[in-house]
Write an enzyme that holds these catalytic residues in place. Structure first.
Site, PDB file in Angstrom:
ATOM      1  N   HIS A 121      51.400  16.847  99.921  1.00 28.02           N
ATOM      2  CA  HIS A 121      51.108  15.696 100.533  1.00 28.02           C
ATOM      3  C   HIS A 121      50.923  16.140 102.180  1.00 28.02           C
ATOM      4  O   HIS A 121      51.282  15.285 103.052  1.00 28.02           O
ATOM      5  CB  HIS A 121      52.781  15.120 100.782  1.00 28.02           C
ATOM      6  CG  HIS A 121      53.414  14.712  99.251  1.00 28.02           C
ATOM      7  ND1 HIS A 121      54.154  15.933  98.905  1.00 28.02           N
ATOM      8  CD2 HIS A 121      53.331  13.996  98.578  1.00 28.02           C
ATOM      9  CE1 HIS A 121      54.516  15.533  97.454  1.00 28.02           C
ATOM     10  NE2 HIS A 121      53.957  14.278  97.426  1.00 28.02           N
TER      11      HIS A 121
HETATM   12  S1  FES Z   1      53.911  18.311 101.458  1.00 28.81           S
HETATM   13 FE1  FES Z   1      55.129  17.326  99.896  1.00 28.81          FE
HETATM   14  S2  FES Z   1      55.755  19.200  98.501  1.00 28.81           S
HETATM   15 FE2  FES Z   1      54.443  20.124 100.348  1.00 28.81          FE
END
Ligand code: FES
Length: 156
Positions: A121
């Site tokens: 993410h």
């Molecule tokens: S940014 Fe979501 S698991 Fe690493």
């Protein structure tokens, strides 16, 4: 790559009357750091989790030490995260939802702050393993470890 010896190697056969021996064998991981060159990163396993060991360059240490605390989502001094500035030891699990961040292998993206990048993410960690950008709420965890020799650590 680093030579990694786990505690398991020193336990011949776990005494069946003493199940804690097996548990102990899994509880700690000894790592010989001497083959790790400056600027090199190695990964080892401890309790089923990846642990990142980074032999930081002077530039990486300087960058980590110079960050103003008010720029950090999870403020922590670099000196509070290392025992020796050259060696950064981290649990390699993103504090957002548990992916393994990139940056350990040559050529992998290290994110905007030169540390690690979690592609799940988009979390960016700096050269102290602190979260700088993205959804992860906390810095990469520093596992318990100690130097048992000048260049040997025992994790756990
Ligand atoms: S940014 Fe979501 S698991 Fe690493």
């Amino acid at each position: 790559m680093g030579v990694v010896a786990t505690g398991a190697a020193v336990w011949p056969l776990a005494d069946s009357m003493n199940p804690s021996a097996e548990v102990l064998a899994l509880a700690s991981t000894e790592v010989d750091l001497s083959p790790v060159a400056e600027g090199q990163r190695i990964s080892v396993f401890w309790r089923g989790k990846p642990v990142f060991v980074d032999r930081r360059t002077a530039e990486q240490i300087k960058a980590a030490e110079e960050v103003p605390m008010d720029e950090l989502p999870d403020p922590q001094l670099d000196e509070a995260r290392v025992q020796k500035p050259e060696w950064l030891v981290l649990v390699g699990v993103c504090t957002h939802l548990g992916c393994i961040p990139l940056g350990q292998k040559t050529g992998e993206p290290r994110g905007e702050y030169g540390g690690w990048f979690c592609p799940c993410h988009g979390s960016h960690y700096d050269t102290s393993g602190r979260i700088r950008k993205g959804p992860a709420p906390l810095n990469l965890e520093v596992p318990p470890y100690s130097f048992v020799e000048d260049e040997v650590i025992l994790i756990g």
